[in-house]
Design a protein around this motif. Structure first.
Motif, short mmCIF file in Angstrom:
data_model
loop_
_atom_site.label_atom_id
_atom_site.label_comp_id
_atom_site.label_asym_id
_atom_site.label_seq_id
_atom_site.Cartn_x
_atom_site.Cartn_y
_atom_site.Cartn_z
N ILE A 70 47.66 63.33 88.45
CA ILE A 70 48.26 62.28 87.63
C ILE A 70 49.24 62.87 86.63
O ILE A 70 50.37 62.39 86.46
N ASP A 71 48.83 63.96 85.97
CA ASP A 71 49.70 64.59 84.98
C ASP A 71 50.95 65.16 85.64
O ASP A 71 52.06 65.03 85.12
N ALA A 72 50.79 65.78 86.80
CA ALA A 72 51.93 66.39 87.50
C ALA A 72 52.90 65.32 87.99
O ALA A 72 54.12 65.46 87.83
N LEU A 73 52.38 64.25 88.58
CA LEU A 73 53.24 63.19 89.09
C LEU A 73 54.01 62.51 87.98
O LEU A 73 55.18 62.12 88.15
N ALA A 74 53.38 62.34 86.83
CA ALA A 74 54.05 61.69 85.71
C ALA A 74 55.20 62.53 85.18
O ALA A 74 56.14 62.00 84.58
N PHE A 75 55.14 63.86 85.40
CA PHE A 75 56.19 64.75 84.89
C PHE A 75 57.37 64.87 85.85
O PHE A 75 58.49 65.15 85.42
N VAL A 87 54.06 52.11 78.50
CA VAL A 87 53.06 52.40 77.46
C VAL A 87 51.66 52.11 77.98
O VAL A 87 50.73 52.91 77.80
N GLY A 88 51.46 50.96 78.65
CA GLY A 88 50.15 50.64 79.19
C GLY A 88 49.71 51.60 80.27
O GLY A 88 48.56 52.09 80.27
N LEU A 89 50.62 51.92 81.19
CA LEU A 89 50.28 52.80 82.31
C LEU A 89 50.01 54.22 81.83
O LEU A 89 49.02 54.85 82.24
N THR A 90 50.87 54.75 80.97
CA THR A 90 50.71 56.14 80.54
C THR A 90 49.52 56.33 79.60
O THR A 90 48.97 57.42 79.53
N LEU A 91 49.12 55.29 78.88
CA LEU A 91 47.91 55.40 78.05
C LEU A 91 46.70 55.67 78.94
O LEU A 91 45.89 56.57 78.67
N VAL A 92 46.59 54.91 80.02
CA VAL A 92 45.48 55.12 80.95
C VAL A 92 45.61 56.46 81.65
O VAL A 92 44.64 57.22 81.79
N MET A 93 46.83 56.81 82.09
CA MET A 93 47.04 58.07 82.80
C MET A 93 46.77 59.27 81.90
O MET A 93 46.16 60.26 82.33
N ALA A 94 47.20 59.20 80.64
CA ALA A 94 46.96 60.30 79.71
C ALA A 94 45.46 60.45 79.43
O ALA A 94 44.95 61.58 79.33
N TRP A 95 44.75 59.34 79.31
CA TRP A 95 43.31 59.41 79.06
C TRP A 95 42.60 60.07 80.25
O TRP A 95 41.72 60.91 80.06
N ILE A 96 43.00 59.71 81.45
CA ILE A 96 42.39 60.32 82.64
C ILE A 96 42.70 61.82 82.69
O ILE A 96 41.83 62.65 82.98
N ALA A 97 43.95 62.17 82.38
CA ALA A 97 44.36 63.57 82.45
C ALA A 97 43.66 64.43 81.40
O ALA A 97 43.33 65.60 81.66
#
Length: 585
Positions: A398-403, A377-387
């Motif tokens: 970031i978005d591609a790697l997370a998927f 939750v903490g990591l993806t909140l930051v990653m989603a905001w950047i994306a």
């Protein structure tokens, strides 16, 4: 440059580094191990012997065939069952839609391992009470149903996954504008013509994504093949990979070679999906001009249809759960369901609650699941905001790697992480930290979807206004984004927590003597010939808390819907119409 600005510039790079480590490093270790003689023991000589050992012989054709038949059969049956439920709930006036939705969510709390055990208790040729009842009722000499077959494997997994198909297809059916179907009807089209030439083409993205999801879940399934397929000598990739790592001596190179084939199949499935939905705008029916989500009036068939769907839930979910609960009250094999209470006891629960390994597994499962949910939750909140918000060039990466992990089966994640930390001098092997790495890798895409969807509902003008007022990035997150996203983030936390508690495919590679989790001790008790009643009691003690957690998730979902609906309505009133092309066929 001020310190906060430096940190802000470093955060995207840090997120990319974390995502690369979680995703690329284990997959790289898989390739390295597959093409070396014995990477674990330090022999890095390049060789193709692992592929020769893995793919020579006729057994590989059977392995491919079994895996594909199992995955395709599961996708077809679950699509039929879940699609029927979705159509009834979203496109007809049959009663009970809210109840079916709650039941679908509740099914999410049931681990696949326990469902497989339950169906063995029902339809095993030797111990299944369902077969015993059918033989007695119809005077049969042999068991009419054999769960130890390909059909039994497909049914055991489909009965568990069909609610997920309903949850995936429901929103698409809910948003489908029926005026196109009505136009086809006015033009003289029959029901089947309209279905084939209008409805299915409009639903193509949702159908493709659902089939992809179920296919990957089927081909990466481990619990059902382990419990039902192995006794029937029906091997698939997941069981063969695990068998190679548990051999004496372990054949890590062969396991890696087999895992690469399974990974390739999943990636091809993702490629086929992307090809199938390239023109997403061609399927849009919700436009700025408004749409009409009408439902079909069933008339006198309303209640029969609702009862038929209810019967499906009772058969597919209620029957195995009732079987587990019934078996848990008997020390040995239970009599047919509700036939006789003679010998019923709660001693199994007392035994499990005082079983030292069980208590240790509960602590490990809860602790690792909580840490994984919090980290994601903490990591993806930051990653989603950047994306979504950042102008950084790394946003797309970031978005591609997370998927990426969505296409990597759990057994491959487990095997690759095992190989990675056997080779690298990082001392987390045989600790809870290696489980944490695996769970964060597996469920990173789910956290990213939650965070992205929640962030997309918050207009960036709120952050811009705060920045103009002098608020820093940390203040914007703390005082604006976190309060608004709290329900979504809590839902994501609960979702990942439940997934982590019931995870088995990766855990079976990574647990050690002191790091067993609930799934692995259930599997161990079953395969070591422990009491059927004790194993069932262990299952019930896992399911009940998870059902409570999913009930909390449902409450949060309802609350978020009520909170967001007025804002969406206001936006629809204020927003100017933006026509979108709609193409029927």
């Amino acid at each position: 440059m001020r310190s906060p600005e430096r940190i802000a510039k470093l955060v995207p790079w840090l997120c990319v580094a974390v995502a690369l480590w979680l995703v690329i490093v284990p997959v790289g270790a898989l390739f390295y191990t597959a093409f070396t003689a014995d990477a674990v023991l330090g022999d890095s000589t390049l060789t193709l012997d692992n592929f020769v050992d893995a793919y020579s012989g006729w057994h590989i054709a059977r392995l491919f065939g079994n895996s594909l038949v199992y995955a395709v059969g599961t996708a077809a049956v679950t699509l039929l069952m879940g699609g029927t439920v979705a159509w009834v709930v979203e496109r007809t006036d049959a009663p009970g839609g809210a109840l079916f939705h709650v039941l679908a969510l509740m099914s999410f709390a049931i681990p696949g391992l326990l469902m497989a055990m339950a169906w063995i208790f029902v339809f095993s040729p030797n111990i299944g009470w369902g077969n015993a009842a059918l033989k007695s009722a119809f005077g049969l000499a042999e068991a009419p149903v054999n769960i130890y077959s390909m059909g039994g494997m497909i049914w055991a997994l489909s009965s568990h996954y069909f609610p997920l198909v309903y949850l995936a297809l429901g929103p698409a059916l809910r948003a489908l504008d029926t005026r196109m179907e009505e136009a086809g009807q006015v033009s003289g089209g029959g029901a089947w013509q309209i279905l084939a030439r209008i409805t299915f083409p409009l639903l193509r993205p949702a159908l493709w994504s659902t089939v992809l999801l179920v296919f990957i879940m089927g081909i990466s399934s481990y619990e059902v093949p382990r419990l039902i397929g192995r006794p029937a000598r029906i091997d698939v990739f997941t069981t063969k990979i695990q068998e190679a790592t548990q051999g004496s001596p372990p054949e890590f190179g062969v396991a890696s070679a087999l895992a690469l084939a399974l990974l390739a199949i999943c990636l091809v499935a993702v490629w086929v999906y992307r090809r199938g939905v390239r023109e997403t705008s061609s399927f849009a029916t919700v436009t700025g001009k408004g749409y009409v989500p009408n439902v079909m009036a069933l008339g006198r068939w309303r209640w029969p249809v609702a009862l038929a769907v209810g019967a499906m839930f009772v058969l597919a979910l209620g029957l195995p759960l009732a079987t587990l609960a019934w078996q848990s009250c008997f020390a040995n094999l239970a009599p047919p369901l509700l036939a006789s209470t003679a010998g019923a006891t709660l001693a199994n629960y007392q035994y499990i609650l005082t079983y030292p390994i069980f208590l240790g597994a509960v602590r490990t499962s809860v602790l690792v699941a909580a840490m994984a949910a919090t980290a994601i939750v903490g990591l993806t909140l930051v990653m989603a905001w950047i994306a979504l918000r950042s102008a950084s060039r790394l946003a797309w990466a970031i978005d591609a790697l997370a998927f990426v992990p969505i296409a990597i089966p759990g057994v491959i994640v487990g095997a690759s992480i095992l190989l990675t930390y056997l080779v690298l001098p990082v001392g987390i092997y045989n600790t809870i930290w290696i489980l944490l790495v695996a769970y964060v890798t597996l469920y990173l895409p789910y956290g990213m979807r939650f965070a992205s969807s929640g962030l997309a509902q918050i207009h960036r003008e709120l952050e811009e206004a705060a920045a103009v007022a002098g608020a820093g990035l940390a203040q914007i997150f703390r005082r604006i984004l976190l309060p608004l996203l709290a329900p979504v983030l809590l839902s994501a936390w609960i979702y990942v927590f439940v997934l982590s508690v019931r995870e088995l495919g990766a855990s079976v590679f990574l647990v050690g003597p002191g790091t067993h989790v609930l799934g692995t001790i259930s599997l161990t008790m079953w395969e070591e010939g422990g009491s059927y009643g004790a194993v069932s009691a262990l299952g019930i003690l896992q399911i009940v808390p998870l059902l409570c957690i999913v009930a909390a998730l449902r409450w949060l979902e309802t609350r978020v819907h009520r909170r967001v609906a007025p804002a969406r309505a206001a936006d629809n009133v204020a927003a100017p119409p933006a026509p979108v092309r709609a193409q029927a066929a």
